[in-house]
Motif scaffolding. Structure first.
Motif, PDB file in Angstrom:
ATOM      1  N   GLY A  12       0.829  -1.209   0.000  1.00 14.77           N
ATOM      2  CA  GLY A  12       0.000   0.000   0.000  1.00 14.77           C
ATOM      3  C   GLY A  12       0.855   1.247   0.000  1.00 14.77           C
ATOM      4  N   ALA A  13       0.719   2.049  -1.073  1.00 15.77           N
ATOM      5  CA  ALA A  13       1.449   3.325  -1.162  1.00 15.77           C
ATOM      6  C   ALA A  13       0.488   4.477  -0.919  1.00 15.77           C
ATOM      7  CB  ALA A  13       2.140   3.450  -2.516  1.00 15.77           C
ATOM      8  N   GLY A  14      -0.297   4.355   0.154  1.00 13.45           N
ATOM      9  CA  GLY A  14      -1.134   5.460   0.620  1.00 13.45           C
ATOM     10  C   GLY A  14      -0.383   6.180   1.729  1.00 13.45           C
ATOM     11  N   LEU A  15      -1.092   6.983   2.520  1.00 10.25           N
ATOM     12  CA  LEU A  15      -0.404   7.748   3.560  1.00 10.25           C
ATOM     13  C   LEU A  15       0.216   6.829   4.623  1.00 10.25           C
ATOM     14  CD1 LEU A  15       0.427  10.346   4.929  1.00 10.25           C
ATOM     15  CD2 LEU A  15      -1.854  10.530   5.912  1.00 10.25           C
ATOM     16  N   GLY A  71      -9.772  12.160  -3.365  1.00  9.67           N
ATOM     17  CA  GLY A  71     -10.129  11.663  -2.027  1.00  9.67           C
ATOM     18  C   GLY A  71     -10.040  12.793  -1.020  1.00  9.67           C
ATOM     19  N   ALA A  72      -9.069  12.687  -0.100  1.00 11.78           N
ATOM     20  CA  ALA A  72      -8.936  13.701   0.962  1.00 11.78           C
ATOM     21  C   ALA A  72      -8.781  15.094   0.355  1.00 11.78           C
ATOM     22  CB  ALA A  72      -7.734  13.370   1.833  1.00 11.78           C
ATOM     23  N   GLN A  73      -9.449  16.067   0.949  1.00  8.42           N
ATOM     24  CA  GLN A  73      -9.494  17.428   0.412  1.00  8.42           C
ATOM     25  C   GLN A  73      -8.570  18.388   1.145  1.00  8.42           C
ATOM     26  OE1 GLN A  73     -11.419  18.522  -2.300  1.00  8.42           O
ATOM     27  NE2 GLN A  73     -11.280  16.315  -2.526  1.00  8.42           N
ATOM     28  N   ILE A 121     -16.384  16.861  -7.079  1.00  9.96           N
ATOM     29  CA  ILE A 121     -17.682  16.688  -6.428  1.00  9.96           C
ATOM     30  C   ILE A 121     -17.646  15.369  -5.677  1.00  9.96           C
ATOM     31  CG2 ILE A 121     -20.152  16.278  -6.883  1.00  9.96           C
ATOM     32  CD1 ILE A 121     -18.631  17.958  -9.611  1.00  9.96           C
ATOM     33  N   HIS A 122     -18.015  15.388  -4.407  1.00 13.09           N
ATOM     34  CA  HIS A 122     -18.164  14.146  -3.647  1.00 13.09           C
ATOM     35  C   HIS A 122     -19.647  13.873  -3.462  1.00 13.09           C
ATOM     36  CE1 HIS A 122     -13.958  14.203  -1.551  1.00 13.09           C
ATOM     37  NE2 HIS A 122     -13.906  13.881  -2.817  1.00 13.09           N
ATOM     38  N   THR A 123     -20.036  12.629  -3.660  1.00 15.18           N
ATOM     39  CA  THR A 123     -21.455  12.312  -3.468  1.00 15.18           C
ATOM     40  C   THR A 123     -21.739  12.053  -1.989  1.00 15.18           C
ATOM     41  OG1 THR A 123     -21.299   9.913  -3.651  1.00 15.18           O
ATOM     42  CG2 THR A 123     -21.476  11.160  -5.724  1.00 15.18           C
ATOM     43  N   HIS A 131      -8.589   6.247  12.847  1.00 12.16           N
ATOM     44  CA  HIS A 131      -9.695   6.996  12.261  1.00 12.16           C
ATOM     45  C   HIS A 131      -9.238   7.583  10.930  1.00 12.16           C
ATOM     46  CE1 HIS A 131      -7.529   9.568  15.181  1.00 12.16           C
ATOM     47  NE2 HIS A 131      -7.537  10.418  14.188  1.00 12.16           N
ATOM     48  N   SER A 132     -10.253   7.961  10.115  1.00 13.27           N
ATOM     49  CA  SER A 132      -9.959   8.327   8.727  1.00 13.27           C
ATOM     50  C   SER A 132      -9.581   9.786   8.570  1.00 13.27           C
ATOM     51  CB  SER A 132     -11.192   8.056   7.863  1.00 13.27           C
ATOM     52  OG  SER A 132     -11.120   6.784   7.317  1.00 13.27           O
ATOM     53  N   ASN A 133      -8.346  10.101   8.803  1.00  6.84           N
ATOM     54  CA  ASN A 133      -7.799  11.391   8.380  1.00  6.84           C
ATOM     55  C   ASN A 133      -6.275  11.337   8.530  1.00  6.84           C
ATOM     56  OD1 ASN A 133      -7.270  11.874  11.108  1.00  6.84           O
ATOM     57  ND2 ASN A 133      -9.011  13.260  11.358  1.00  6.84           N
TER      58      ASN A 133
HETATM   59  C1  LIG Z   1     -13.710  10.830  -0.475  1.00  5.79           C
HETATM   60  C2  LIG Z   1     -12.757  10.931   0.663  1.00  5.79           C
HETATM   61  C3  LIG Z   1     -12.589  12.129   1.328  1.00  5.79           C
HETATM   62  C4  LIG Z   1     -11.686  12.229   2.395  1.00  5.79           C
HETATM   63  N1  LIG Z   1     -11.488  13.448   2.984  1.00  5.79           N
HETATM   64  C5  LIG Z   1     -10.478  13.594   3.877  1.00  5.79           C
HETATM   65  C6  LIG Z   1     -10.074  14.882   4.286  1.00  5.79           C
HETATM   66  O1  LIG Z   1     -10.590  15.910   3.822  1.00  5.79           O
HETATM   67  N2  LIG Z   1      -9.050  14.967   5.200  1.00  5.79           N
HETATM   68  C7  LIG Z   1      -8.399  13.860   5.675  1.00  5.79           C
HETATM   69  O2  LIG Z   1      -7.456  14.007   6.473  1.00  5.79           O
HETATM   70  N3  LIG Z   1      -8.762  12.618   5.270  1.00  5.79           N
HETATM   71  C8  LIG Z   1      -9.760  12.458   4.379  1.00  5.79           C
HETATM   72  N4  LIG Z   1     -10.098  11.219   3.913  1.00  5.79           N
HETATM   73  C9  LIG Z   1      -9.500  10.037   4.565  1.00  5.79           C
HETATM   74  C10 LIG Z   1      -8.065   9.760   4.090  1.00  5.79           C
HETATM   75  O3  LIG Z   1      -7.994   9.915   2.714  1.00  5.79           O
HETATM   76  C11 LIG Z   1      -7.696   8.343   4.518  1.00  5.79           C
HETATM   77  O4  LIG Z   1      -7.844   8.209   5.917  1.00  5.79           O
HETATM   78  C12 LIG Z   1      -6.251   7.979   4.166  1.00  5.79           C
HETATM   79  O5  LIG Z   1      -5.917   8.391   2.856  1.00  5.79           O
HETATM   80  C13 LIG Z   1      -6.057   6.476   4.328  1.00  5.79           C
HETATM   81  O6  LIG Z   1      -4.721   6.161   4.002  1.00  5.79           O
HETATM   82  P1  LIG Z   1      -4.191   4.651   4.115  1.00  5.79           P
HETATM   83  O7  LIG Z   1      -2.790   4.679   3.643  1.00  5.79           O
HETATM   84  O8  LIG Z   1      -4.462   4.108   5.467  1.00  5.79           O
HETATM   85  O9  LIG Z   1      -5.108   3.805   3.101  1.00  5.79           O
HETATM   86  P2  LIG Z   1      -5.226   3.955   1.524  1.00  5.79           P
HETATM   87  O10 LIG Z   1      -5.032   5.353   1.109  1.00  5.79           O
HETATM   88  O11 LIG Z   1      -6.500   3.285   1.133  1.00  5.79           O
HETATM   89  O12 LIG Z   1      -3.978   3.124   0.960  1.00  5.79           O
HETATM   90  C14 LIG Z   1      -4.010   1.739   0.800  1.00  5.79           C
HETATM   91  C15 LIG Z   1      -3.323   1.380  -0.518  1.00  5.79           C
HETATM   92  O13 LIG Z   1      -3.305  -0.052  -0.613  1.00  5.79           O
HETATM   93  C16 LIG Z   1      -3.451  -0.392  -1.989  1.00  5.79           C
HETATM   94  N5  LIG Z   1      -3.937  -1.768  -2.040  1.00  5.79           N
HETATM   95  C17 LIG Z   1      -5.144  -2.249  -1.674  1.00  5.79           C
HETATM   96  N6  LIG Z   1      -5.190  -3.585  -1.846  1.00  5.79           N
HETATM   97  C18 LIG Z   1      -3.982  -3.951  -2.340  1.00  5.79           C
HETATM   98  C19 LIG Z   1      -3.425  -5.194  -2.751  1.00  5.79           C
HETATM   99  N7  LIG Z   1      -4.107  -6.357  -2.651  1.00  5.79           N
HETATM  100  N8  LIG Z   1      -2.156  -5.208  -3.224  1.00  5.79           N
HETATM  101  C20 LIG Z   1      -1.428  -4.055  -3.330  1.00  5.79           C
HETATM  102  N9  LIG Z   1      -1.923  -2.844  -2.961  1.00  5.79           N
HETATM  103  C21 LIG Z   1      -3.185  -2.800  -2.475  1.00  5.79           C
HETATM  104  C22 LIG Z   1      -4.436   0.637  -2.524  1.00  5.79           C
HETATM  105  O14 LIG Z   1      -4.314   0.777  -3.943  1.00  5.79           O
HETATM  106  C23 LIG Z   1      -4.036   1.901  -1.761  1.00  5.79           C
HETATM  107  O15 LIG Z   1      -3.149   2.706  -2.507  1.00  5.79           O
HETATM  108  C24 LIG Z   1     -10.966  11.086   2.831  1.00  5.79           C
HETATM  109  C25 LIG Z   1     -11.120   9.881   2.150  1.00  5.79           C
HETATM  110  C26 LIG Z   1     -11.991   9.806   1.059  1.00  5.79           C
HETATM  111  C27 LIG Z   1     -12.100   8.518   0.300  1.00  5.79           C
END
Ligand SMILES: Cc1cc2nc3c(=O)[nH]c(=O)nc-3n(C[C@H](O)[C@H](O)[C@H](O)COP(=O)(O)OP(=O)(O)OC[C@H]3O[C@@H](n4cnc5c(N)ncnc54)[C@H](O)[C@@H]3O)c2cc1C
Length: 342
Positions: A8-11, A59-61, A244-246, A321-323
């Motif tokens: 996972g290359a998220g945050l 996603g996150a704004q 736009i977010h639904t 939690h989600s942020n």
């Molecule tokens: C619409 C929306 C609005 C939001 N608004 C805000 C905001 O305004 N402010 C704020 O702080 N937060 C906000 N958030 C929350 C924030 O974006 C998340 O809490 C945060 O990005 C989560 O990061 P993460 O790394 O834990 O997970 P993720 O970002 O989901 O990273 C997980 C990664 O794992 C990868 N992955 C999944 N399965 C596999 C697999 N089998 N093999 C390899 N890779 C895989 C995915 O592609 C993804 O890149 C929002 C989220 C959304 C969706």
């Protein structure tokens, strides 16, 4: 050298990688794999096919720093502010509920620039389009299989994808998760919603006094952002962009529908809220099946250790939690778990 794989290359994943590089007692071989074609996860930024400078955060704004986390995570905020990756949000977001002492920040280069910063810091070997499918135990190491290519072996694996995607993994991991852990993981839930990014020609005027607005009176649309304005990028040479977010109820109702059909429904509702908007030159509709955590894993303190020797840990906002601060907190707990093994 211990071989560590972060899935996972998220945050959470990118910060785990950067922290591990900075704080591990000995050098490690770090790999980060993501199934997507770019980094960011739910902090994704996408650009117009016609103009790489016209971008939207799908996603996150924006990042809201509360007084509690201003202290607790001060070094993280200081670092991102010092690098210009975060800047104070200056335009109004109508309808946002701010508590005393809260501050909002935006990422001028798009929210995914936070993730790119941590990945760069980590020096990890980063591979995209690597969808992990199986995790097996082999000779006291983890053998990790993906959709394409040969399986690879690691000493330590960290999973940071949304919890339902951890539960989809096959192989020995299925039996290594205890009954109690499985119950906790299965109790984690997420909202679902769509995001629609709209890109306009340079010079197009979107004449509203705000950079973002929460909508409370529409069954489909919950939030609109003039994304370039939110990030203070107002230039006659860069096309404006909207996101736009639904609402969650719209997202859940239409979760299995064609994205093109959903896009059309969002457009119809947008016309009621902002009548007469010009035609965009490009659009990008994103389904967030796992959007924000509605019920995190209980009693897990930011991470869950699925196996000790070799180490297999999961983290992410599903355990907090989600942020931004939820992910930082989880990454710090994952780091503590890892340090004992490196
Ligand atoms: C619409 C929306 C609005 C939001 N608004 C805000 C905001 O305004 N402010 C704020 O702080 N937060 C906000 N958030 C929350 C924030 O974006 C998340 O809490 C945060 O990005 C989560 O990061 P993460 O790394 O834990 O997970 P993720 O970002 O989901 O990273 C997980 C990664 O794992 C990868 N992955 C999944 N399965 C596999 C697999 N089998 N093999 C390899 N890779 C895989 C995915 O592609 C993804 O890149 C929002 C989220 C959304 C969706």
């Amino acid at each position: 050298m211990a071989r560590v794989l972060i899935v996972g290359a998220g945050l959470t994943g990118s910060l785990c990688a950067a922290l591990l590089r900075r704080e591990a007692a000995r050098p490690v071989h770090l790999a980060v794999w993501d199934k997507a074609g770019d980094s960011g996860g739910r902090m994704a930024t996408t650009s117009s096919p016609y103009d790489p400078q016209s971008t939207v955060d799908l996603g996150a704004q924006y990042i809201t720093r509360t007084p509690q986390y201003a202290q607790k995570h001060q070094s993280f905020y200081d670092e991102l502010l010092a690098h210009g990756i975060l800047k104070p949000l200056t335009y109004p977001i109508e309808g946002s509920v701010m508590k005393a002492g809260d501050s909002n920040f935006v990422a001028p280069q798009g929210v995914s620039s936070i993730i790119k910063h941590y990945l760069k810091e980590s020096g990890a070997n980063i591979r995209f389009r690597q969808c992990v499918t199986q995790i097996n135990l082999k000779n006291n190491k983890w053998e990790v299989s993906k959709e394409t290519g040969s399986p690879e072996q690691f000493d330590i694996v960290v999973l940071t994808m949304p919890v339902p995607q951890i539960l989809l993994l096959k192989g020995d991991i299925v039996n290594l998760i205890s009954e109690h852990q499985r119950q906790e993981l299965e109790s984690v839930s997420y909202s679902s919603r769509y995001a629609l990014g709209l890109f306009y020609e340079a010079g197009t005027k979107i004449d509203v006094p705000w950079a973002g607005q929460y909508i409370t009176s529409n069954p489909c649309i919950r939030f609109i952002s003039i994304d370039n304005k939110k990030r203070n990028i107002v230039s006659s040479e860069i096309g404006p962009s909207l996101v736009i977010h639904t609402t969650v109820s719209f997202g859940v109702t239409h979760l299995e529908r064609d994205v093109e059909e959903v896009e059309e429904l969002i457009f119809q509702q947008l016309e009621n809220i902002l009548p007469g908007l010009p035609q965009p030159v490009a659009t990008k509709c994103q389904k967030w099946r796992h959007s924000q955590v509605t019920n995190p894993a209980a009693n897990t303190l930011g991470q869950m250790t699925l196996h000790l020797k070799p180490l297999l840990v999961c983290g992410g906002d599903g355990f907090t939690h989600s942020n931004f601060d939820g992910c930082v907190a989880s990454a710090l707990f994952v780091l503590e778990a890892l340090k004992k093994h490196i």
